[in-house]
Scaffold this active site. Structure first.
Site, short mmCIF file in Angstrom:
data_model
loop_
_atom_site.label_atom_id
_atom_site.label_comp_id
_atom_site.label_asym_id
_atom_site.label_seq_id
_atom_site.Cartn_x
_atom_site.Cartn_y
_atom_site.Cartn_z
N GLU A 174 0.86 -1.19 0.00
CA GLU A 174 0.00 0.00 0.00
C GLU A 174 0.89 1.23 0.00
O GLU A 174 1.76 1.37 0.87
CB GLU A 174 -0.91 0.00 1.21
CG GLU A 174 -1.90 -1.14 1.17
CD GLU A 174 -2.72 -1.22 2.43
OE1 GLU A 174 -3.07 -0.17 2.97
OE2 GLU A 174 -2.97 -2.35 2.87
N CYS A 193 -1.80 8.76 4.35
CA CYS A 193 -1.86 8.53 2.90
C CYS A 193 -3.25 8.87 2.38
O CYS A 193 -3.44 9.15 1.21
CB CYS A 193 -1.47 7.10 2.55
SG CYS A 193 -2.37 5.88 3.45
#
Ligand SMILES: Cc1cc2nc3c(=O)[nH]c(=O)nc-3n(C[C@H](O)[C@H](O)[C@H](O)COP(=O)(O)OP(=O)(O)OC[C@H]3O[C@@H](n4cnc5c(N)ncnc54)[C@H](O)[C@@H]3O)c2cc1C
Length: 1012
Positions: free
Chosen positions: A770, A804
């Site tokens: 990720e 993020c």
């Protein structure tokens, strides 16, 4: 499972003991008292009904209301449209939105309207102007003018008809210091100007005197949240000081001008703060003071007793406006979403009964002489039963009618006001003034209240219920039907009307069923910082926290040894019963739960998170353990595929081997726990290499897993530098799986390294990866700016933008661009930057000097090429924890191709981009290689639909902030350059950690198969 069973399941004996029990039935009026209440009620109803036996009301005679009452779906869409209406600046926008709302699935259109929708431009124009006119007319029934001056003729007329007033200034949510200052000035203006303006009005003994003396003619209601942008329960002292700063001049002027000031009551989270602020103001300034208290709160009896005790103790005389409460649906839905005990009564009768008990408490505290402290009761209700019960109490205590006051809302129950005046009561109307946009929230609350099937006014005015029904005792039913507190939560008690009041609630339960054979999964409720107990415990934990001193000194040789241990142990861990492995996770969750605040304390000190962010981190870690434990068990049970006679087809899974977890510093517990628990529970042996910045909390996590039963060979903790030891680990040929969360650069390097097998390697490495995001939020023309400003601000600047999922681009449709930007800038300017260990801090430091340098580089680029809309600074260079500060920056007029609009920054820097319209905004939003999160603030249903299909991101959020995904509820993860792999916290996540195997057996022997 419904929300109701959930509360019951989750209520611990300690919680139950803390809950306010209903008082014993003896508190309920019986016999003679009930008879007298009925007499008073019948008298009031008779006076209100006048000669015709029907109560009339202008409210329901409106065509729109008539339609709304006929179809629930129509009502929902109509009220949503009404809410958006003031932001629609052209007839085309009005028509567009109207059609959009009224063509939503399930809406049954009244005949008149379908013609308008289908007809030509003439019919459309007519429909648009008719509906616009109707909405304005509805608003004008409840809102007396755009400001106090324009309302003055109406106030005078009212006074002359025998009704006093309390003026309330409607406003948008206060999101900045500048807005709070502006409210203060408006209140000052009002307190300064109104006494002169009303002084020439004729005297009215009934309205201007209570049983002990003069009652001020000018009465002003103040919304405390309008006077502070940081009225935040997490930091009571900071909140009170900030509000007090603006209240003080208002209250001193009120004292000097003889003006009465009432503190309105808003949501439950502000209740204790508002009461405390009120007491402090009263103790410091000698003004005529009042406060609203709400009977729909389960704490109502305690609140009443507490205030009366304080008034008697301090000798202060104050008025309490007793109301039932205007935010019942919100409180119910919000507490359900948060997983907190619901603060409001579940059944309307309980609210009514609480109202009567609180009336009794206040009447008992009514001062009998002018020097005495105590509480004067003002009844804020249109319910004749509630009013009659208080009047009966007044008589029983030998108090005159002037000892109480009756208050009702402007535009509601006018016939009752006249009746009350005839009964010699001091009647006061609550009169909101303000513009259309800020007025809408108030208008929609009134519409909801008046059209609710629980509304007394509706029963009395529209449904024309009999006096027997209208004057029924709320206590009788409760004693007969419900147990205290808990009994009211049973589904059997939910009337269809209550379902009608909050239809969505039943879809909100975070319970995820069918993921295992144990209890359903619930996300861990975050701390409720409005609760002093929780707040104080958290503060103590932050104070005592020490971060373990862990050196990142493991070498590549250490890593190789660790891989050896993990490889040797893999067959044993692979063979362990999946239930045993799952139990390790649930035990780890229990240990984390027991040490929750301490874990938060370590995070706050080690990585610079603020209180709420750290608490959320810990909750998410617990959720991962609980959720994956439930997913893992069925994963290893062989599944039979098909049902062919003579053929047994089966599929099952096996662990992959040795897993390396490389976790980031920004969710130092949650993400590390998520990846570790997933790898471990699926039977892989795991080596955890945490981020160099946060090895302390990661080491605690490893200890917790060991304490929970994870063998040391199955889970090894390897704090080490990423560039050397980390790189060696991922390249080790014995590694089967790498779970990584972090930057794009490192992620791509890992994917590349994993794709190049050693000659002797016997498997292909699996990478779960990720990476970053360049996330955008679109602000559409019909957006509710109160929500959009706070949603964008939280998404961009909470945890200093170091998520993020954070918003780093906000794309604003031309028509609302300037207003939005101005409010966003002021709102961000009002955030408190500082030491993250302090509860009132909104923005703490960034993780380290390297990161600060990178962020500052982008700030420099923005300064050179874009318009600086906001450049904040911080007095200190570093937080006491040693982390450096980088203050928020907002750049406007950013070219969508500029580096600050294209590259991930990972800091508090926001690019604001102008778009022509919604389609243009979507195009700009999609113009990024990252595909992680995205958001849209819009009140146009078709635009929300378009975003669903065309805004290509992994996690799309509509009309809310874009960070804070919850395990099981919002599985998290992106595509494009944002990652490879399926969503963390989602049902498919664990599949990445296993390999499927299938087996087909021919079960037929000599033509015979067991199934036949
Ligand atoms: C002068 C004045 C000032 C006000 N100021 C405030 C204020 O500062 N803060 C504030 O919050 N409100 C305030 N209100 C609004 C007030 O709370 C609502 O008008 C009130 O809820 C209507 O109550 P009622 O007695 O007139 O009507 P009723 O019809 O008897 O009561 C309706 C109320 O019952 C409650 N209720 C509805 N369904 C349920 C259920 N299923 N279970 C439990 N309870 C339920 C809700 O509170 C609802 O509003 C004020 C009202 C007046 C008249």
């Amino acid at each position: 499972m419904s929300m109701f069973t959930r509360w019951r399941d989750k209520t611990t004996p300690a919680d139950a003991a803390k809950a306010t029990p209903n008082p014993p039935p003896s508190a309920a009026p019986t016999g003679q008292r009930e008879e007298r209440i009925r007499e008073i009620g019948v008298e009031m109803l008779g006076l209100a009904r006048g000669k015709s036996s029907l109560l009339s009301s202008k409210f329901w005679s409106d065509k729109l209301m008539d339609w709304a009452m006929q179809d629930h779906e129509f009502k929902v869409q109509l009220f949503r449209f009404v809410d958006a209406f003031p932001t629609l600046t052209t007839p085309e926008m009005v028509h567009d939105h109207l059609v959009d709302y009224l063509t939503q699935p399930g809406v049954k259109l009244p005949p008149g309207l379908s013609l308008g929708l289908k007809g030509g431009s003439l019919a459309k124009g007519l429909m648009t102007s008719t509906i616009s006119g109707q909405i304005k007319s509805m608003a004008s029934k409840f809102i007396a003018g755009t400001d106090a001056r324009s309302a003055l003729p109406g106030l005078e007329k009212l006074w002359k008809s025998g009704v006093a007033f309390s003026v309330d200034l409607l406003g948008e949510a206060c999101v900045s210091d500048a807005e709070a200052d502006s409210y203060r000035d408006k209140y000052l203006d009002l307190v300064g100007a109104l006494p002169g303006a009303v002084s020439a009005w004729p005297a009215n003994e009934r309205l201007e005197r209570d049983h002990l003396g003069a009652a001020p003619r000018v009465n002003i209601s103040v919304k405390i949240s309008a006077l502070s942008a940081r009225f935040n329960e997490i930091d009571p002292e900071g909140a009170i000081n900030d509000a007090m700063r603006r209240l003080r001049p208002i209250l001193e002027l009120a004292r000097d001008n003889g003006v009465f000031i009432n503190f309105d009551m808003e949501s439950h989270r502000h209740k204790d703060l508002t009461i405390e602020l009120f007491k402090r103001c009263c103790e410091q300034i000698d003004f005529s003071a009042g406060i609203a208290l709400q009977a729909y709160l389960r704490s109502g009896d305690d609140d009443a007793r507490d205030l009366c005790g304080w008034a008697k103790r301090t000798g202060r005389r104050v008025t309490v406006r007793l109301v039932k409460g205007a935010y019942w649906d919100y409180e119910t839905i919000h507490s359900e979403q948060e997983g907190w005990p619901c603060p409001v009564w579940a059944i309307k009768r309980e609210t009514d009964a609480c109202f009567e008990r609180m009336s009794e408490i206040f009447l008992g505290a009514t001062p009998r002489s002018s020097g005495e402290g105590g509480v004067t009761l003002a009844l804020g209700s249109h319910n004749v039963r509630s009013i009659a019960a208080a009047i009966e109490g007044l008589e029983r205590l030998g108090l005159p009618r002037s000892a109480i006051e009756l208050q009702m809302l402007h535009g509601m129950g006018d016939e009752l006001k006249t009746a009350a005046a005839k009964m010699d009561l001091r009647v006061r109307e609550y009169i909101p003034v303000g513009e259309m946009i800020p007025g809408m929230a108030y208008l929609v609350r009134r519409l909801l209240e008046n059209t609710s099937n629980e509304s007394w006014l509706k029963a009395g005015f529209l449904d024309n219920a009999s006096p027997d029904e209208l004057l029924q005792s709320p206590h009788v039913f409760m004693d007969a039907e419900s147990e205290p507190c808990e009994g009211s939560d049973t589904p059997a008690d939910i009337s269809p009307d209550r379902l009608d009041a909050a239809p969505e609630r039943h879809q909100l339960s975070p319970a995820i069923e069918g993921v295992g054979d144990s209890r359903p999964f619930y996300t861990e409720p975050m701390r409720d910082f409005a609760d002093a107990g929780q707040r104080n415990a958290f503060a103590a934990a932050v104070e005592r926290a020490t971060v373990p001193n862990i050196a990142n000194d493991s070498t590549p040789e250490d890593a190789a040894r660790a891989v050896g241990v993990a490889s040797d142990y893999f067959p044993t861990w692979r063979a362990a019963d999946p239930r045993h492995r799952a139990a390790v996770l649930t035990k780890a969750a229990a240990i984390m739960r027991a040490r929750r605040d301490d874990l938060s304390g370590v995070i706050i000190n080690e990585n610079g998170k603020t209180w709420r962010e750290a608490d959320a981190d810990v909750c998410e870690a617990i959720d991962f353990c609980e959720y994956y434990a439930r997913l893992a068990v069925p994963l290893f049970e062989p599944q039979r595929l098909g049902r062919f006679v003579g053929e047994l087809d089966q599929l099952w899974r096996q662990p992959r081997g040795v897993a390396v977890v490389i976790s980031p510093w920004n969710f130092p517990l949650a993400i590390c726990t998520g990846m570790t628990s997933a790898a471990l529970v699926t039977g892989n042996t795991v080596i955890v290499k945490p981020a160099e910045q946060t090895p302390g909390i990661a080491s605690i996590m490893a200890d917790i897993f060991h304490e929970a039963g994870a063998p040391r060979e199955a889970l090894q903790f390897l704090p080490a530098p990423g560039e050397t030891t980390g790189a060696a680990l991922v390249r080790d040929e014995r590694i089967a799986l790498i779970a990584f969360t972090g930057s794009k650069a490192v992620g791509l390097d890992i994917i590349q390294a994993a794709g190049m097998p050693h000659e002797s390697q016997t498997h292909v490495k699996k990478v779960v990866c990720e990476m970053g995001g360049k996330n955008a939020i679109i602000v559409d023309a019909s957006t509710d700016l109160d929500e959009a400003v706070l949603g964008v601000r939280a998404s961009a600047f909470n945890f200093q933008g170091q998520k993020c999922s954070a918003c780093s681009r906000v794309i604003v449709v031309e028509s609302c661009h300037d207003h939005f930007l101005k409010r966003l800038v002021e709102s961000t300017r009002s955030m408190v930057i500082g030491d993250q260990t302090q509860p009132g801090t909104d923005i703490g430091p960034v993780i380290d000097a390297e990161s600060a340098g990178k962020i500052n580089h982008y700030i420099e680029l923005g300064r050179n090429d874009c318009t600086v809309a906001l450049a904040m600074s911080c007095e200190q260079e570093r937080s006491p924890s040693g982390h450096p500060f980088v203050a928020p920056h907002i750049f406007a007029d950013v070219d969508p191709k500029h580096p600050i609009a294209q590259e991930e920054i990972f800091g508090p820097v926001l690019a604001v981009i102008r778009a022509k319209d919604f389609d243009d905004a979507l195009r700009i939003a999609n113009d990024s290689p990252y595909k992680l999160t995205g958001g849209v603030f819009s009140r146009k249903p078709s635009n929300l639909d378009k975003a669903r299909s065309e805004f290509r991101v992994g996690n799309l959020y509509l009309n809310r902030a874009i960070t804070g995904a919850l395990v099981g509820r919002q599985p998290f993860g992106g595509f494009g350059m944002s990652g490879v792999g399926s969503k963390a916290g989602g049902a498919e996540y664990l599949l990445q950690f296993v390999e499927p195997r299938a087996c087909a057996e021919n079960t037929m022997r000599r033509g015979f198969a067991p199934e036949l």
